[in-house]
Motif scaffolding. Sequence first.
Motif, PDB file in Angstrom:
ATOM      1  N   VAL A   1       0.853  -1.188   0.000  1.00  0.00           N
ATOM      2  CA  VAL A   1       0.000   0.000   0.000  1.00  0.00           C
ATOM      3  C   VAL A   1       0.893   1.245   0.000  1.00  0.00           C
ATOM      4  N   GLN A   2       0.760   2.036  -1.053  1.00  0.00           N
ATOM      5  CA  GLN A   2       1.556   3.251  -1.207  1.00  0.00           C
ATOM      6  C   GLN A   2       0.834   4.479  -0.672  1.00  0.00           C
ATOM      7  N   LEU A   3      -0.483   4.479  -0.777  1.00  0.00           N
ATOM      8  CA  LEU A   3      -1.265   5.624  -0.303  1.00  0.00           C
ATOM      9  C   LEU A   3      -2.673   5.166   0.055  1.00  0.00           C
ATOM     10  N   VAL A   4      -3.164   5.671   1.191  1.00  0.00           N
ATOM     11  CA  VAL A   4      -4.547   5.460   1.599  1.00  0.00           C
ATOM     12  C   VAL A   4      -5.201   6.830   1.668  1.00  0.00           C
ATOM     13  N   GLN A   5      -6.233   7.030   0.882  1.00  0.00           N
ATOM     14  CA  GLN A   5      -6.883   8.335   0.831  1.00  0.00           C
ATOM     15  C   GLN A   5      -7.805   8.521   2.039  1.00  0.00           C
ATOM     16  N   ALA A   6      -7.790   9.728   2.584  1.00  0.00           N
ATOM     17  CA  ALA A   6      -8.612  10.037   3.749  1.00  0.00           C
ATOM     18  C   ALA A   6     -10.097   9.862   3.438  1.00  0.00           C
ATOM     19  N   ASN A   7     -10.840   9.314   4.403  1.00  0.00           N
ATOM     20  CA  ASN A   7     -12.299   9.145   4.314  1.00  0.00           C
ATOM     21  C   ASN A   7     -12.737   8.270   3.139  1.00  0.00           C
ATOM     22  N   SER A   8     -11.867   7.401   2.688  1.00  0.00           N
ATOM     23  CA  SER A   8     -12.175   6.496   1.581  1.00  0.00           C
ATOM     24  C   SER A   8     -12.565   5.129   2.136  1.00  0.00           C
ATOM     25  N   PRO A   9     -13.110   4.242   1.292  1.00  0.00           N
ATOM     26  CA  PRO A   9     -13.395   2.878   1.748  1.00  0.00           C
ATOM     27  C   PRO A   9     -12.156   2.178   2.315  1.00  0.00           C
ATOM     28  N   ALA A  10     -10.981   2.417   1.700  1.00  0.00           N
ATOM     29  CA  ALA A  10      -9.759   1.787   2.193  1.00  0.00           C
ATOM     30  C   ALA A  10      -9.407   2.282   3.590  1.00  0.00           C
ATOM     31  N   SER A  11      -9.577   3.585   3.808  1.00  0.00           N
ATOM     32  CA  SER A  11      -9.291   4.155   5.126  1.00  0.00           C
ATOM     33  C   SER A  11     -10.258   3.622   6.174  1.00  0.00           C
ATOM     34  N   LEU A  12     -11.530   3.599   5.843  1.00  0.00           N
ATOM     35  CA  LEU A  12     -12.529   3.104   6.780  1.00  0.00           C
ATOM     36  C   LEU A  12     -12.368   1.614   7.063  1.00  0.00           C
ATOM     37  N   GLY A  13     -11.791   0.890   6.094  1.00  0.00           N
ATOM     38  CA  GLY A  13     -11.568  -0.541   6.274  1.00  0.00           C
ATOM     39  C   GLY A  13     -10.301  -0.878   7.025  1.00  0.00           C
ATOM     40  N   GLY A  14      -9.509   0.138   7.396  1.00  0.00           N
ATOM     41  CA  GLY A  14      -8.320  -0.101   8.210  1.00  0.00           C
ATOM     42  C   GLY A  14      -7.041  -0.350   7.441  1.00  0.00           C
ATOM     43  N   MET A  15      -7.033  -0.100   6.127  1.00  0.00           N
ATOM     44  CA  MET A  15      -5.793  -0.248   5.358  1.00  0.00           C
ATOM     45  C   MET A  15      -4.828   0.881   5.741  1.00  0.00           C
ATOM     46  N   ARG A  16      -3.528   0.563   5.771  1.00  0.00           N
ATOM     47  CA  ARG A  16      -2.534   1.544   6.188  1.00  0.00           C
ATOM     48  C   ARG A  16      -1.334   1.530   5.256  1.00  0.00           C
ATOM     49  N   PHE A  17      -0.659   2.674   5.188  1.00  0.00           N
ATOM     50  CA  PHE A  17       0.544   2.784   4.384  1.00  0.00           C
ATOM     51  C   PHE A  17       1.542   1.695   4.797  1.00  0.00           C
ATOM     52  N   GLY A  18       2.101   0.993   3.800  1.00  0.00           N
ATOM     53  CA  GLY A  18       3.096  -0.040   4.069  1.00  0.00           C
ATOM     54  C   GLY A  18       2.538  -1.432   4.220  1.00  0.00           C
ATOM     55  N   ASP A  19       1.208  -1.585   4.305  1.00  0.00           N
ATOM     56  CA  ASP A  19       0.625  -2.931   4.365  1.00  0.00           C
ATOM     57  C   ASP A  19       0.969  -3.709   3.093  1.00  0.00           C
ATOM     58  N   GLN A  20       1.188  -5.010   3.244  1.00  0.00           N
ATOM     59  CA  GLN A  20       1.438  -5.871   2.087  1.00  0.00           C
ATOM     60  C   GLN A  20       0.130  -6.573   1.702  1.00  0.00           C
ATOM     61  N   VAL A  21      -0.228  -6.447   0.439  1.00  0.00           N
ATOM     62  CA  VAL A  21      -1.427  -7.100  -0.074  1.00  0.00           C
ATOM     63  C   VAL A  21      -1.017  -8.461  -0.649  1.00  0.00           C
ATOM     64  N   LEU A  22      -1.485  -9.530  -0.026  1.00  0.00           N
ATOM     65  CA  LEU A  22      -1.106 -10.886  -0.447  1.00  0.00           C
ATOM     66  C   LEU A  22      -2.038 -11.431  -1.522  1.00  0.00           C
ATOM     67  N   GLN A  23      -3.328 -11.114  -1.401  1.00  0.00           N
ATOM     68  CA  GLN A  23      -4.311 -11.580  -2.376  1.00  0.00           C
ATOM     69  C   GLN A  23      -5.365 -10.493  -2.609  1.00  0.00           C
ATOM     70  N   ILE A  24      -5.895 -10.480  -3.838  1.00  0.00           N
ATOM     71  CA  ILE A  24      -7.066  -9.670  -4.147  1.00  0.00           C
ATOM     72  C   ILE A  24      -8.089 -10.591  -4.806  1.00  0.00           C
ATOM     73  N   ASN A  25      -9.227 -10.735  -4.167  1.00  0.00           N
ATOM     74  CA  ASN A  25     -10.287 -11.625  -4.662  1.00  0.00           C
ATOM     75  C   ASN A  25      -9.771 -13.028  -4.975  1.00  0.00           C
ATOM     76  N   GLY A  26      -8.950 -13.544  -4.075  1.00  0.00           N
ATOM     77  CA  GLY A  26      -8.461 -14.915  -4.188  1.00  0.00           C
ATOM     78  C   GLY A  26      -7.262 -15.106  -5.094  1.00  0.00           C
TER      79      GLY A  26
END
Length: 300
Positions: free
Chosen positions: A140-165
């Motif tokens: 994760v390079q950027l999480v926009q304020a007040n976005s679905p990603a922000s509300l879902g708890g995503m944070r800068f630097g998180d590693q995304v292992l899978q998207i939709n399986g």
Amino acid sequence: MSLYPSLEDMKVDKFIQAQAAYESSPPLPAALPESSNAVPAEAGGGLYPKLYPELSQFMGLNLNEEEIQHNLSVFSVADCPGQIATRPSALNYMTAPISGSDFGIRRAEIKQGIREVILCKDMDGKIGLRLKSIDNGVFVQLVQANSPASLGGMRFGDQVLQINGENCAGWSTDKAHKVLKQADAGRIVFIVRDRPFERTVTMHKDSNGHLGFVFKKGKITFIVKDSSAARNGLLTEHNICEVNGQNVIGIKDPQISDILNSAESVITITVMPSFICEHMMKKMSSSIVKSLMDHSVPEV
């Protein structure tokens, strides 16, 4: 073997253990007969003073015994059979006579294990997330304020292992964004690992309100000898990503200083090696980071 948020917590706990062991030991027989002129023993201390120094003078910290006794029980967690298992927290096993009541440690915690995050797109068809390919992983390079990603708890630097399986290993940045763009608006399932390139350092302000490090453009450039920063292993050539869990990437140095100065005596900062941080932020303008990045204080 006990774990501690900071070296100061460990030292105070060791002193408390030594004092408790001394007070529980049987009194030594008097070497001389009692005299009416003898100096009365201190309450709870026998003929000897406490084994640890006055807390208000310890390591330059402003402490009191009541606060320490309260904090000792904050991190203790009992097993509750029948409850749904949650992600393991190292804080559950820590002894924290100084830091126990601090919320910044909880906001900043980098938990082990992986988690599932389910998001949906907003009215504009976006989730407020920018990804970056690094070393065959997607982060994760950027999480926009007040976005679905922000509300879902995503944070800068998180590693995304899978998207939709689908496993993200080996994906390019373009492919990751293409998958997000083509994903169904109502449900996008992420499997995420908390910020593997980052680590947290908990420090304590001295009696002058100082932590003991200098930074420029968010990068730590100098560590003061014998300071809390030095005692707890803070390193130069690292960028400050968070202060007490609040993202400060893209914020000017004076604003970061204001956040540090206004915080309580216990401060946890999240840092990342500068060369990784610079690579992660490459090709993204500072104005975009400043205006879009989520800098809110996360809920505990």
